[in-house]
Structures are given as C-alpha cells and as structure tokens.
Scaffold this active site. Sequence first.
Site, PDB file in Angstrom:
ATOM      1  N   LYS A  31       0.862  -1.181   0.000  1.00  0.00           N
ATOM      2  CA  LYS A  31       0.000   0.000   0.000  1.00  0.00           C
ATOM      3  C   LYS A  31       0.900   1.233   0.000  1.00  0.00           C
ATOM      4  O   LYS A  31       1.930   1.251   0.689  1.00  0.00           O
ATOM      5  CB  LYS A  31      -0.868  -0.049   1.263  1.00  0.00           C
ATOM      6  CG  LYS A  31      -1.940   1.014   1.371  1.00  0.00           C
ATOM      7  CD  LYS A  31      -2.783   0.796   2.642  1.00  0.00           C
ATOM      8  CE  LYS A  31      -3.944   1.759   2.757  1.00  0.00           C
ATOM      9  NZ  LYS A  31      -4.772   1.478   3.953  1.00  0.00           N
ATOM     10  N   SER A  65      -9.715   1.179   2.691  1.00  0.00           N
ATOM     11  CA  SER A  65      -8.838   2.012   1.891  1.00  0.00           C
ATOM     12  C   SER A  65      -7.724   1.231   1.200  1.00  0.00           C
ATOM     13  O   SER A  65      -7.123   1.723   0.257  1.00  0.00           O
ATOM     14  CB  SER A  65      -8.202   3.109   2.756  1.00  0.00           C
ATOM     15  OG  SER A  65      -7.386   2.540   3.761  1.00  0.00           O
ATOM     16  N   SER A 111      -9.919  -1.194   6.903  1.00  0.00           N
ATOM     17  CA  SER A 111      -9.277  -1.037   5.593  1.00  0.00           C
ATOM     18  C   SER A 111      -8.478  -2.218   5.071  1.00  0.00           C
ATOM     19  O   SER A 111      -8.058  -2.196   3.921  1.00  0.00           O
ATOM     20  CB  SER A 111      -8.381   0.195   5.598  1.00  0.00           C
ATOM     21  OG  SER A 111      -9.178   1.326   5.402  1.00  0.00           O
TER      22      SER A 111
HETATM   23  N1  GLN Z   1     -13.420   3.225   6.014  1.00  0.00           N
HETATM   24  C1  GLN Z   1     -12.856   3.698   7.242  1.00  0.00           C
HETATM   25  C2  GLN Z   1     -12.547   5.161   7.125  1.00  0.00           C
HETATM   26  O1  GLN Z   1     -12.824   5.703   6.121  1.00  0.00           O
HETATM   27  C3  GLN Z   1     -11.661   2.896   7.625  1.00  0.00           C
HETATM   28  C4  GLN Z   1     -10.421   3.316   6.934  1.00  0.00           C
HETATM   29  C5  GLN Z   1      -9.218   2.559   7.405  1.00  0.00           C
HETATM   30  O2  GLN Z   1      -9.320   1.511   8.053  1.00  0.00           O
HETATM   31  N2  GLN Z   1      -8.068   3.099   7.086  1.00  0.00           N
HETATM   32  O3  GLN Z   1     -12.050   5.769   8.007  1.00  0.00           O
END
Ligand code: GLN
Length: 493
Positions: free
Chosen positions: A84, A159, A183
Amino acid sequence: MSADGRDLLDLSLVELAASLAAKRVSAREVTDAALAHIERTDARVGAFLEVTAGKARAQATAADERAARGRRLGPVDGVPIALKDLFLTRGVETTCGSRILEGFVPPFDATAVERLEAAGAVLLGKLNMDEFAMGSSTENSAFKPCHNPWDLARTPGGSSGGSAAAVSARQAFGSLGTDTGGSIREPAAFCGVVGMKPTYGRVSRYGVIAFASSLDQVGPLGRSVGDAAVLLQTIAGRDERDMTSSPRPVDDYLASLEGGARGLRIGVPREWLEAGVEAGVERRVREALAAYERMGARLVDVSLPHTRYGIAAYYLIAPAEASSNLARYDGVRYGLRTQGGAGLGDMYGETRRQGFGPEAKRRIMLGTYALSAGYYDAYYLRAQKVRTLLRRDFDRAFETCDVVAGPVTPTVAFRLGEKVDDPLQMYLADVFTVTCNLAALPGLSLPCGLHPVEQLPVGLQLVGRPFDEATLFRTARALERELGPLPRPPGVS
Ligand code: GLN
C-alpha cells in the site's frame, strides 16, 4: 506454467515458496511473469500507483543467487509482493494516495518493509488507496480509481483497495495494507482474499504514514490463510522505533495452522446478524457457521450491545487524530508546495487547499471541531468512553468463546460511484469492522463463498482475544480447507 501445469501466478505464496525452494521455478521467472501480468491487466484494475520493475528484477536476481548458493532465507525469499502506498520506501515515491505528497521520496524504509526485504521479498511496487487511508472504496484516491477484479464496475473496497485487488488479480502473491476501521478486512472481503488486522501493537507502525495513531495497524493480505500467516510472521514483533509495538513474543502461526476447529467455541454476536445485513451475505455467513459446527466447533450466543455506537465513536476519534496527524503537511517539509501568495501563512493555506481532497478536508474539519474547547467533553471524551464500553463487550464475550464470528460487511462490493457522494452511506460500510479497532483486537477476513445471486465474494470476519492471531489463523484455515480456493476472478482471466 508451474510443474503441475497450473499458471505460475495461480500458486499461493506458500506453494510458490515450495517451488522456489525445490528450484522448480526461479524468482526471476516468477517476477517477470508477475510484471508482465501487471502490464497486461492493470490498465483495467488500477491497483498500482507505481510499478518498481527494475528494483523487483534486481531483488529477484539476488534471491536466485542466494538460492544457487544454498542460502535461501525462508518462505518469502524471492516472492513478489506489493505495498500500500503509505509504507515509506527508501528511494521510491510514497504518496499515501494524496496530491499533497506527490513527489515525496522517503529517505528510509518502514520497519515492515525492512523486515520483508531482509527476508528476501521482491517488491513489485506501490498500491492504490484512498487518500490518507480515508475511505471504504479507494474512490478517494487522488490519482485514479481502482476496480474490483470480480466485476470491474465495482469498487475493490478500501482504503487498501489496491492491496486487495492486486492479490485477487494475481498481480502479486501477497501485499501489505493498513486497517484503522476496516481497511484491510473490507477490501479483502470484497475481492475474495484473506486479510488480517493484527492486535494493536503487534506490527510496528514506524515509517507508516499515520491516519489515526491509536487505531492504525499494519497487516497482510494473501490468497490463502497460510499466505497471510507467513507474511504476518515476517513483519510482526517489537520494534524499538515504535514505542507502541508490543514486546510480547510472536507466536508461531504455522505451527498451529492445521489444528482444525474441533473444540473451538465460536461466539456469534446477535447484533451482527440483525436487520441490515443483506440476505445473500447473511446466508453465506450462516452456512460458514454451520460448517464450523459440523467440524466440531460449538456455536455460542454472545452479545456486543454497544456495537451500534461504534460508527459514531469511530468517526469522532479517527478524524480527531487525523486532524492532528495531517497538520504536518504544510508545504514546507514534504511533497507539494504551491507558489505565490503573500507569505508563509498563505503558502500553508494554499498548499493544503490544493493538496488535500474533499474527504481529507472533511475529516480535518470534523476532527478539529471535535477537539475544540467547549466540544471536547461532549464529543471526543464521550467517544473515548464508548471505546472502553466496546472493549468490555468483547472481554465479556471472550469469557464464553474463543473467537467471535460474523460478516465483515453488510453487503458485497458496491458499484463505483454508488456511495461516493454520500459520506454517511460510505461510513456505514464499516459498521462491523470499526469496533475491532476501537477495542484494539485482531480481526481476520476470510472468503466464505460467492453471493448466491451476485456471484461476488462474501467475507467472514473472525475476531480474537488480544494477541491471539494464531487462533484466528487456525480457525480460518479450518473453513478454508472445507471450502477450497476461489477461482481466478473473471475481470482478469
Ligand atoms: N473506512 C474507514 C474510514 O474511512 C476505515 C479506513 C481505514 O481503516 N483506514 O475511516
């Protein structure tokens, strides 16, 4: 082709490691195959922000030289993986999916990257993601959308969407992501791969661009449970450079992997299968639970009564921490700097106005507001109290069970564009994943079949006691053995 006639890229990481060890295939050969496949497919998938082909070939050649001298380093030596784009990589641009970091080339590697490289892994490149890891669909990437290999009109989740899509699409044998509120697990579920968010503190966050520091955790995505276990084994453990990393010794995940489900007590939280879970998802999850029962596990009713406050608490705490973490992007130290303006203040303001996308700005404003004098007690402090209640819910559940199981997400992968204009709908995709981060527990996402109508992967979530990743891997492996692997996704075959 591998020796048994299968496409090399369809091997799991563990199978590839065995082939490399037996010299049935070379690291260079498999790396070239992965790079060619990325070349062929990534215009459609959009998983990679940067492909580091030269570096990958050099690392693969070095791995082959070690193998020739009888000095293979272990199971990830010569295995092509990807990261990532929020892991700092020395000499390789790291953007965190944001314009504000465009052109930022870190002077050092994240600890997790350093450990993978020390173990001989081949790094194929940097993967697409929601800007600053804020999002559930990778549509907040400042650079390009990422597509789900199962249906290119759908999101891969987020994400860590690129991390899940690349592994699912056979572009990489494994990847690293981060999980602050889901994420790793949500994209793993949407793309039909295994994703593990370890206990807070299990993996060093040194050199990982911070979103919400009390929630962020690094973890692996892989095509099998064993693959994820090998990757976590490589990166886990204390790091003097991250004081929140745990000194606890790391369990041997592979030693107990084949232990089966017999005797396990699997807690089924009634709040996780109530109204709101789409029928096809619920069906696959219930079938998985029934399979566990057949394998000799016992299902136990548990309750996590504060689940419904999870999203509200998460969307105060995460933006609060983000607003402070993102204060450092001012045009002076990293990446983008806009020209012109009257002075330093203007330069800060203009850089941030141009550099951050709408979701990052929304969170900065929300978080700054939640932390401001007069509102701190009403919002931030309240949310912190909910966090304690959630942890107590889980502690109580673990008095009667070893693992908690349920859906990862209420639906299968949604369509690109479906929720992007409605932040609240996007946030609700995280309803089953955020509580695990708030309680600092390990959570694993495992494919449990295809949706009966939509023919898209459904994820089963397993949550464990603190630092009990070994039981999660073992539990997941039992079902994986029962269900067998998913086929290659249609979007890239
Ligand atoms: N979807 C969640 C957010 O937008 C989790 C994102 C994550 O785990 N980085 O914050």
